[in-house]
Design a protein around this motif. Structure first.
Motif, short mmCIF file in Angstrom:
data_model
loop_
_atom_site.label_atom_id
_atom_site.label_comp_id
_atom_site.label_asym_id
_atom_site.label_seq_id
_atom_site.Cartn_x
_atom_site.Cartn_y
_atom_site.Cartn_z
N ASN A 1 0.61 -1.32 -0.16
CA ASN A 1 0.09 0.05 0.09
C ASN A 1 0.89 1.14 0.01
N GLY A 2 2.12 1.10 -0.60
CA GLY A 2 2.89 2.51 -0.72
C GLY A 2 3.85 2.15 -1.78
N TYR A 3 5.03 2.80 -1.75
CA TYR A 3 6.16 2.80 -2.86
C TYR A 3 7.41 3.65 -2.40
N TYR A 4 8.38 3.32 -2.98
CA TYR A 4 9.61 3.98 -2.86
C TYR A 4 10.30 4.86 -3.72
N MET A 5 10.91 5.74 -3.54
CA MET A 5 11.79 6.36 -4.57
C MET A 5 13.44 6.37 -4.06
N ALA A 6 14.27 6.02 -5.26
CA ALA A 6 15.71 5.90 -4.85
C ALA A 6 16.25 6.51 -6.14
N ASP A 7 17.29 7.23 -5.92
CA ASP A 7 18.15 7.52 -7.17
C ASP A 7 18.99 6.57 -7.53
N ALA A 8 19.56 5.72 -6.42
CA ALA A 8 20.53 4.83 -6.63
C ALA A 8 20.58 3.87 -5.56
N THR A 9 21.34 2.83 -5.70
CA THR A 9 21.18 1.79 -4.59
C THR A 9 22.99 1.29 -4.12
N SER B 1 23.71 6.03 -0.96
CA SER B 1 22.50 6.43 -1.55
C SER B 1 21.12 6.27 -0.33
N LYS B 2 20.18 6.96 -0.62
CA LYS B 2 19.00 7.09 0.34
C LYS B 2 17.73 6.55 -0.56
N THR B 3 16.84 5.91 -0.07
CA THR B 3 15.69 5.37 -0.39
C THR B 3 14.55 6.02 0.53
N THR B 4 13.50 6.87 -0.19
CA THR B 4 12.39 7.21 0.61
C THR B 4 11.30 6.52 0.37
N PHE B 5 10.52 6.32 1.30
CA PHE B 5 9.26 5.71 1.34
C PHE B 5 8.12 6.31 1.41
N CYS C 1 3.53 6.46 1.21
CA CYS C 1 2.18 5.49 1.62
C CYS C 1 1.13 6.10 0.42
N ASP C 2 0.21 5.10 -0.12
CA ASP C 2 -0.78 5.62 -0.93
C ASP C 2 -1.81 6.48 -0.11
N GLN C 3 -2.51 7.17 -0.69
CA GLN C 3 -3.49 7.90 -0.26
C GLN C 3 -4.55 7.16 0.71
N GLY C 4 -4.91 7.64 1.77
CA GLY C 4 -5.62 7.05 2.76
C GLY C 4 -4.72 5.92 3.84
N TYR C 5 -3.42 5.94 3.67
CA TYR C 5 -2.74 5.22 4.44
C TYR C 5 -1.41 6.17 5.07
N ARG C 6 -1.09 5.86 6.15
CA ARG C 6 -0.16 6.64 7.04
C ARG C 6 0.94 5.58 7.22
N LEU C 7 2.16 6.22 7.07
CA LEU C 7 3.42 5.45 7.38
C LEU C 7 3.88 5.25 8.84
N VAL C 8 4.16 4.11 9.13
CA VAL C 8 4.52 3.47 10.31
C VAL C 8 6.10 3.30 10.12
N GLY C 9 6.97 3.91 10.95
CA GLY C 9 8.44 3.66 10.91
C GLY C 9 9.26 4.62 10.23
N SER C 10 10.39 4.50 10.14
CA SER C 10 11.44 5.63 9.46
C SER C 10 10.68 5.55 7.83
N ASP C 11 10.75 7.01 7.33
CA ASP C 11 10.38 6.90 6.02
C ASP C 11 11.55 6.69 4.94
N TYR C 12 12.73 6.45 5.47
CA TYR C 12 13.71 6.42 4.53
C TYR C 12 14.92 5.33 4.97
N ARG C 13 15.50 4.65 4.15
CA ARG C 13 16.76 3.73 4.54
C ARG C 13 18.11 4.20 3.85
N GLY D 1 18.40 -0.14 9.00
CA GLY D 1 17.05 -0.22 9.54
C GLY D 1 16.07 -0.98 8.99
N GLN D 2 14.65 -0.92 9.00
CA GLN D 2 13.79 -1.74 8.58
C GLN D 2 12.87 -1.15 7.44
N VAL D 3 12.19 -1.80 6.58
CA VAL D 3 11.30 -1.24 5.61
C VAL D 3 9.95 -1.02 6.54
#
Length: 253
Positions: free
Chosen positions: A30-38, A42-46, A48-60, A69-71
């Motif tokens: 129920n979400g997606y991530y965006m990453a310029d590189a792996t 590099s940093k990946t940001t997470f 959530c789809d509309q109507g959902y809220r993020l639980v945990g850190s929004d990046y790794r 960290g954890q997804v």
């Protein structure tokens, strides 16, 4: 010799770290991530789809040991039970917790009118929108003020309109309508002023003129007939005198 060995190991380690690729940072339901590189750093940001809220850190972050960290997870938004307005009841949508886009439908008790929306929804901000309605006794503005030389058509309930009209021969000055609001009738009563000349008086004047013209024509006709009668009488008198003179002459009177 030992120093060279240590330097070689360090160089190999640096090469391994420099070429580090952390791979997939992890899928999020129920979400997606965006990453310029792996690659390392590099940093990946997470998100959530509309109507959902993020639980945990929004990046790794991609480190030498892999993604830190954890997804995070995406939990559906929930709203607490809305307060039922006074003089109202819930027609549909009973519960204590409501998920995103779930509806609650309100109805007013008999004899009360609703101000606002009857249907509210759980929004992505954890609150119901729009706000619950208000149920109150209907507003009755009563009879609007009378209009001199005119009349009105009206319904007295909230939101209704009164329409003013002037009698024949009068012109309306001002707004021809007023609204029944929560504080009473809006605006002011218009006025009905006499037109110049008034239509009804003008009609009466035309009718009188017509009568005068007809009477004058009749009088002229009557005078003409009287004149003709006088001429005929005069002729009769002349004929009578001639005959009398003839009679006297013939009889030597």
């Amino acid at each position: 010799m030992l120093e060279r060995l240590i330097l070689c190991l360090i160089a190999v380690r640096v090469a391994q770290v420099t070429a580090r690729d952390c791979g997939n940072p992890g899928e999020i339901l129920n979400g997606y991530y965006m990453a310029d590189a792996t690659t390392l750093g590099s940093k990946t940001t997470f998100y959530c789809d509309q109507g959902y809220r993020l639980v945990g850190s929004d990046y790794r972050l991609c480190t030498a040991d892999g993604w830190d960290g954890q997804v995070p997870t995406c939990e559906i938004v929930e709203c607490s039970r809305p307060v039922t307005p006074a003089h109202a009841y819930v027609e549909r949508g009973f519960g204590h917790k409501y998920k995103y886009q779930q509806e609650v439908v309100f109805r007013c008790n008999e004899g009360f009118e609703m101000i606002g929306a009857s249907v509210i929804k759980c929004s992505e901000n954890n609150i119901f929108v729009p706000s619950p309605p208000i149920c109150r006794l209907p507003v009755n503005c009563g009879d609007p003020e009378e209009i001199l030389n005119g009349y009105y058509e009206a319904n007295h309930n909230l939101g209704s309109k009164v329409i003013y009209h002037c009698n024949e021969g009068y012109k309306l000055i001002g707004n021809d309508s007023r609204l029944c609001t929560a504080t009473g009738w809006s605006g002011e009563v218009p006025t009905c002023k006499t037109e110049f000349p008034p239509i009804n008086i003008l009609k009466e004047m035309i009718a009188v003129v017509c009568q005068v013209v007809i009477k004058e024509e009749n009088m002229i006709k009557a005078k003409y007939q009287l004149l003709e009668s006088e001429r005929e009488i005069l002729k009769l008198k002349e004929n009578l005198l001639k005959k009398m003179e003839q009679y006297v002459d013939e009889n030597n009177l």
